[in-house]
Design a protein around this motif. Structure first.
Motif, PDB file in Angstrom:
ATOM      1  N   ALA A  87       0.748  -1.038   0.019  1.00 26.36           N
ATOM      2  CA  ALA A  87      -0.138  -0.134  -0.018  1.00 26.36           C
ATOM      3  C   ALA A  87       0.982   1.273  -0.047  1.00 26.36           C
ATOM      4  CB  ALA A  87      -0.940  -0.213   1.231  1.00 26.36           C
ATOM      5  N   ALA A  88       2.145   1.230   0.877  1.00 17.42           N
ATOM      6  CA  ALA A  88       2.844   2.289   0.912  1.00 17.42           C
ATOM      7  C   ALA A  88       3.592   2.705  -0.649  1.00 17.42           C
ATOM      8  CB  ALA A  88       3.890   2.345   1.961  1.00 17.42           C
ATOM      9  N   ASP A  89       3.994   1.499  -1.340  1.00 17.60           N
ATOM     10  CA  ASP A  89       4.728   1.380  -2.522  1.00 17.60           C
ATOM     11  C   ASP A  89       3.608   2.420  -3.382  1.00 17.60           C
ATOM     12  OD1 ASP A  89       6.775   0.135  -1.782  1.00 17.60           O
ATOM     13  OD2 ASP A  89       6.080  -1.633  -2.542  1.00 17.60           O
ATOM     14  N   ILE A  90       2.408   1.948  -3.466  1.00 19.40           N
ATOM     15  CA  ILE A  90       1.408   2.475  -4.296  1.00 19.40           C
ATOM     16  C   ILE A  90       1.372   3.962  -4.132  1.00 19.40           C
ATOM     17  CG2 ILE A  90      -1.123   2.503  -4.988  1.00 19.40           C
ATOM     18  CD1 ILE A  90      -0.859  -0.658  -4.493  1.00 19.40           C
ATOM     19  N   GLN A  91       1.181   4.241  -2.972  1.00 21.93           N
ATOM     20  CA  GLN A  91       0.868   5.646  -2.665  1.00 21.93           C
ATOM     21  C   GLN A  91       2.436   6.413  -3.145  1.00 21.93           C
ATOM     22  OE1 GLN A  91      -0.392   7.226   1.123  1.00 21.93           O
ATOM     23  NE2 GLN A  91       1.175   8.459   1.288  1.00 21.93           N
ATOM     24  N   THR A  92       3.306   5.878  -3.010  1.00 22.50           N
ATOM     25  CA  THR A  92       4.628   6.639  -3.214  1.00 22.50           C
ATOM     26  C   THR A  92       4.699   6.711  -4.680  1.00 22.50           C
ATOM     27  OG1 THR A  92       5.943   5.654  -1.495  1.00 22.50           O
ATOM     28  CG2 THR A  92       7.292   6.398  -3.270  1.00 22.50           C
ATOM     29  N   ILE A  93       4.290   5.678  -5.530  1.00 23.56           N
ATOM     30  CA  ILE A  93       4.482   5.863  -7.070  1.00 23.56           C
ATOM     31  C   ILE A  93       3.304   6.792  -7.575  1.00 23.56           C
ATOM     32  CG2 ILE A  93       3.813   4.268  -8.987  1.00 23.56           C
ATOM     33  CD1 ILE A  93       5.154   1.898  -7.581  1.00 23.56           C
ATOM     34  N   VAL A  94       2.262   6.699  -6.937  1.00 23.80           N
ATOM     35  CA  VAL A  94       1.058   7.583  -7.362  1.00 23.80           C
ATOM     36  C   VAL A  94       1.576   8.912  -7.232  1.00 23.80           C
ATOM     37  CG1 VAL A  94      -1.316   8.482  -7.241  1.00 23.80           C
ATOM     38  CG2 VAL A  94      -0.883   5.884  -7.313  1.00 23.80           C
ATOM     39  N   HIS A  95       2.056   9.217  -6.270  1.00 22.96           N
ATOM     40  CA  HIS A  95       2.602  10.850  -5.667  1.00 22.96           C
ATOM     41  C   HIS A  95       3.599  11.222  -6.625  1.00 22.96           C
ATOM     42  CE1 HIS A  95       0.621  11.581  -1.434  1.00 22.96           C
ATOM     43  NE2 HIS A  95      -0.089  10.811  -2.189  1.00 22.96           N
ATOM     44  N   ALA A  96       4.564  10.270  -6.979  1.00 20.45           N
ATOM     45  CA  ALA A  96       5.648  10.588  -7.689  1.00 20.45           C
ATOM     46  C   ALA A  96       4.997  10.875  -9.192  1.00 20.45           C
ATOM     47  CB  ALA A  96       6.597   9.471  -7.827  1.00 20.45           C
ATOM     48  N   ARG A  97       4.248  10.123  -9.663  1.00 20.95           N
ATOM     49  CA  ARG A  97       3.661  10.251 -11.179  1.00 20.95           C
ATOM     50  C   ARG A  97       3.014  11.821 -11.359  1.00 20.95           C
ATOM     51  NH1 ARG A  97       6.296   7.887 -15.033  1.00 20.95           N
ATOM     52  NH2 ARG A  97       6.907   5.905 -14.540  1.00 20.95           N
ATOM     53  N   ILE A  98       2.379  11.926 -10.135  1.00 21.34           N
ATOM     54  CA  ILE A  98       1.579  13.229 -10.239  1.00 21.34           C
ATOM     55  C   ILE A  98       2.425  14.395 -10.202  1.00 21.34           C
ATOM     56  CG2 ILE A  98      -0.050  14.968  -8.871  1.00 21.34           C
ATOM     57  CD1 ILE A  98      -1.409  12.357  -7.884  1.00 21.34           C
ATOM     58  N   ARG A  99       3.532  14.172  -9.183  1.00 20.86           N
ATOM     59  CA  ARG A  99       4.476  15.516  -9.235  1.00 20.86           C
ATOM     60  C   ARG A  99       5.314  15.639 -10.440  1.00 20.86           C
ATOM     61  NH1 ARG A  99       7.041  13.075  -5.111  1.00 20.86           N
ATOM     62  NH2 ARG A  99       5.882  14.172  -3.612  1.00 20.86           N
ATOM     63  N   ALA A 100       5.589  14.571 -11.122  1.00 20.62           N
ATOM     64  CA  ALA A 100       6.269  14.281 -12.513  1.00 20.62           C
ATOM     65  C   ALA A 100       5.231  15.416 -13.584  1.00 20.62           C
ATOM     66  CB  ALA A 100       6.364  13.209 -13.100  1.00 20.62           C
ATOM     67  N   ILE A 101       4.113  15.150 -13.527  1.00 22.56           N
ATOM     68  CA  ILE A 101       3.244  15.756 -14.623  1.00 22.56           C
ATOM     69  C   ILE A 101       3.170  17.266 -14.185  1.00 22.56           C
ATOM     70  CG2 ILE A 101       0.748  15.990 -15.077  1.00 22.56           C
ATOM     71  CD1 ILE A 101       0.589  13.032 -15.075  1.00 22.56           C
ATOM     72  N   LEU A 102       3.153  17.756 -12.864  1.00 27.48           N
ATOM     73  CA  LEU A 102       2.990  18.978 -12.388  1.00 27.48           C
ATOM     74  C   LEU A 102       4.390  19.609 -12.621  1.00 27.48           C
ATOM     75  CD1 LEU A 102       0.953  18.652  -9.030  1.00 27.48           C
ATOM     76  CD2 LEU A 102       0.312  19.280 -11.173  1.00 27.48           C
ATOM     77  N   GLU A 103       5.423  18.908 -12.472  1.00 25.55           N
ATOM     78  CA  GLU A 103       6.757  19.632 -12.796  1.00 25.55           C
ATOM     79  C   GLU A 103       6.836  19.654 -14.365  1.00 25.55           C
ATOM     80  OE1 GLU A 103       9.444  17.625  -9.116  1.00 25.55           O
ATOM     81  OE2 GLU A 103       9.684  16.637 -11.153  1.00 25.55           O
ATOM     82  N   ASP A 104       6.608  18.755 -15.216  1.00 29.73           N
ATOM     83  CA  ASP A 104       6.427  19.193 -16.626  1.00 29.73           C
ATOM     84  C   ASP A 104       5.697  20.323 -17.178  1.00 29.73           C
ATOM     85  OD1 ASP A 104       8.067  17.084 -17.338  1.00 29.73           O
ATOM     86  OD2 ASP A 104       6.466  15.543 -17.978  1.00 29.73           O
ATOM     87  N   ARG A 105       4.676  20.494 -16.202  1.00 31.15           N
ATOM     88  CA  ARG A 105       3.788  21.878 -16.511  1.00 31.15           C
ATOM     89  C   ARG A 105       4.565  23.399 -16.088  1.00 31.15           C
ATOM     90  NH1 ARG A 105      -1.899  21.261 -13.868  1.00 31.15           N
ATOM     91  NH2 ARG A 105      -0.726  22.327 -12.173  1.00 31.15           N
ATOM     92  N   GLY A 106       5.664  23.006 -15.207  1.00 33.54           N
ATOM     93  CA  GLY A 106       6.447  23.964 -14.816  1.00 33.54           C
ATOM     94  C   GLY A 106       6.255  24.472 -13.355  1.00 33.54           C
ATOM     95  N   ASP A 107       5.610  23.595 -12.591  1.00 38.23           N
ATOM     96  CA  ASP A 107       5.204  24.078 -11.321  1.00 38.23           C
ATOM     97  C   ASP A 107       6.495  23.656 -10.487  1.00 38.23           C
ATOM     98  OD1 ASP A 107       2.690  24.334 -12.233  1.00 38.23           O
ATOM     99  OD2 ASP A 107       1.497  22.821 -10.896  1.00 38.23           O
TER     100      ASP A 107
END
Lengths: 239, 116
Positions: free
Chosen positions: B7-27
């Protein structure tokens, strides 16, 4: 880097023509169809070709095939949604199961294949989808009401999907062929084919390579600013 | 379990993917909280969510939105994490988890929109 082209129904007819043409351009080609033909057997074992026996209506198998293709070749650059069936029968006489089967094969399967491929294309931030429509989507003809409905729906799908995916650098177009020399017109009477040719401004049916050329164009960099369009390749019969 | 992801892995992976998309957007300086709304708080569009689901399917090998969960039920980061946890352990889902509540909210909204 070689492009990867996924073509549904690549074992015969226009699909086979497209498989041959894209391989001649140095592309990796993946295709599925219900049955294996001699054309497919001749290419088995080639590193640039991937084929599997799948019924396009088996959505889970198709989704798996798309992901296998992306794993094997690293990407999916172009989808050609080519699979289609046509039967000549007036609507009141059609069996309900045949109507459902045609919608599933010509439309639902195409939407779900495009969905699976669009996910890969989103990840790579590029891609191109070409849906094979028909002049029957543009002009009404007796005996093909359901077929026409599926192809007109595919053109509507093309326009809206182009809007959805355009901002992600994915183009979506369709090619609407008129009658061309393939297995699908083999059952026609010579008189019927003559009548079609007479009504066509160019006075003949299309050669299969002329339809394929339109697909190659839309899939190429030469069409890099074209999306959401239906390219009619019919010798002028609908003009 | 389809996969040894915790469960912890899944949360880490989902958060990381969201962060990557936001970073690509320039956040910049992105901090993701479980109750952040994907659209209202983080500003993710439908196509951002489509990309996110596609990337998570490629990484985790599952798509909870194919059958298990309606994507309209997912509003927050925690909803999204719960959907992927459900995909790995569907038997562990209980009617009281957050995703079930979100699914009820979505069904209620749909019923109002259709007059059903």
């Amino acid at each position: 880097m070689s492009r990867t082209i996924l073509i549904s129904g690549g074992s015969r007819g226009l699909g086979a023509e497209l498989v041959t043409g894209f391989r001649a351009q140095g592309c990796n080609v993946a295709s599925f169809s219900r049955s294996k033909t001699a054309f497919i057997e001749a290419m088995e074992g080639s590193a640039d070709f991937h084929w599997q026996a799948i019924d396009g209506r088996d959505h889970e198998a198709v989704h798996g095939f798309v992901n296998d293709t992306a794993s094997r070749f690293g990407r999916v650059d172009v989808l050609v949604n080519n699979t289609g069936i046509a039967t000549d029968s007036v609507l009141p006489l059609m069996r309900p199961d045949d109507i459902i089967d045609m919608v599933d094969t010509n439309l639902t399967a195409a939407l779900l294949l495009a969905q699976s491929c669009s996910r890969v294309m989103l990840r790579q931030a590029s891609g191109c989808i070409v849906n094979i429509s028909s002049v029957n989507a543009i002009r009404g003809h007796e005996g093909v009401a359901v077929y026409s409905a599926t192809k007109a729906a595919l053109d509507g799908f093309t326009r809206s999907l182009a809007r959805e995916l355009g901002p992600r650098n994915i183009r979506v177009n369709s090619v609407a062929p008129g009658y061309f020399e393939t297995d699908m017109v083999k059952g026609m009477e010579p008189a019927q084919m003559d009548r079609i040719a007479r009504r066509t401004p160019l006075r003949r049916l299309a050669r299969i390579e002329e339809i394929a050329a339109a697909v190659h164009f839309l899939a190429s960099e030469q069409a890099s600013f074209i999306t959401g369009q239906t390219l009619v390749v019919d010798g002028g019969i609908t003009c | 379990m389809l996969n040894p992801c915790s469960a912890a892995d899944i949360q880490t992976i989902v958060h990381a993917r969201i962060r990557a998309i936001l970073e690509d957007r320039g956040d910049e300086n992105i901090v993701i909280a479980g109750d952040d709304k994907l659209n209202a708080t983080l500003g993710l569009t439908s196509m951002d969510l489509a990309l996110l689901v596609s990337e998570l399917e490629a990484e985790l090998g599952v798509d909870p939105f194919a059958k298990l969960v309606s994507v309209t039920a997912v509003r927050s980061v925690d909803d999204l994490v719960a959907a992927y946890r459900l995909a790995f352990a569907p038997a562990a889902a209980t009617p009281d988890d957050g995703l079930a509540e979100a699914a009820r909210r979505a069904a209620s909204r749909r019923a109002r929109m259709t007059g059903g």
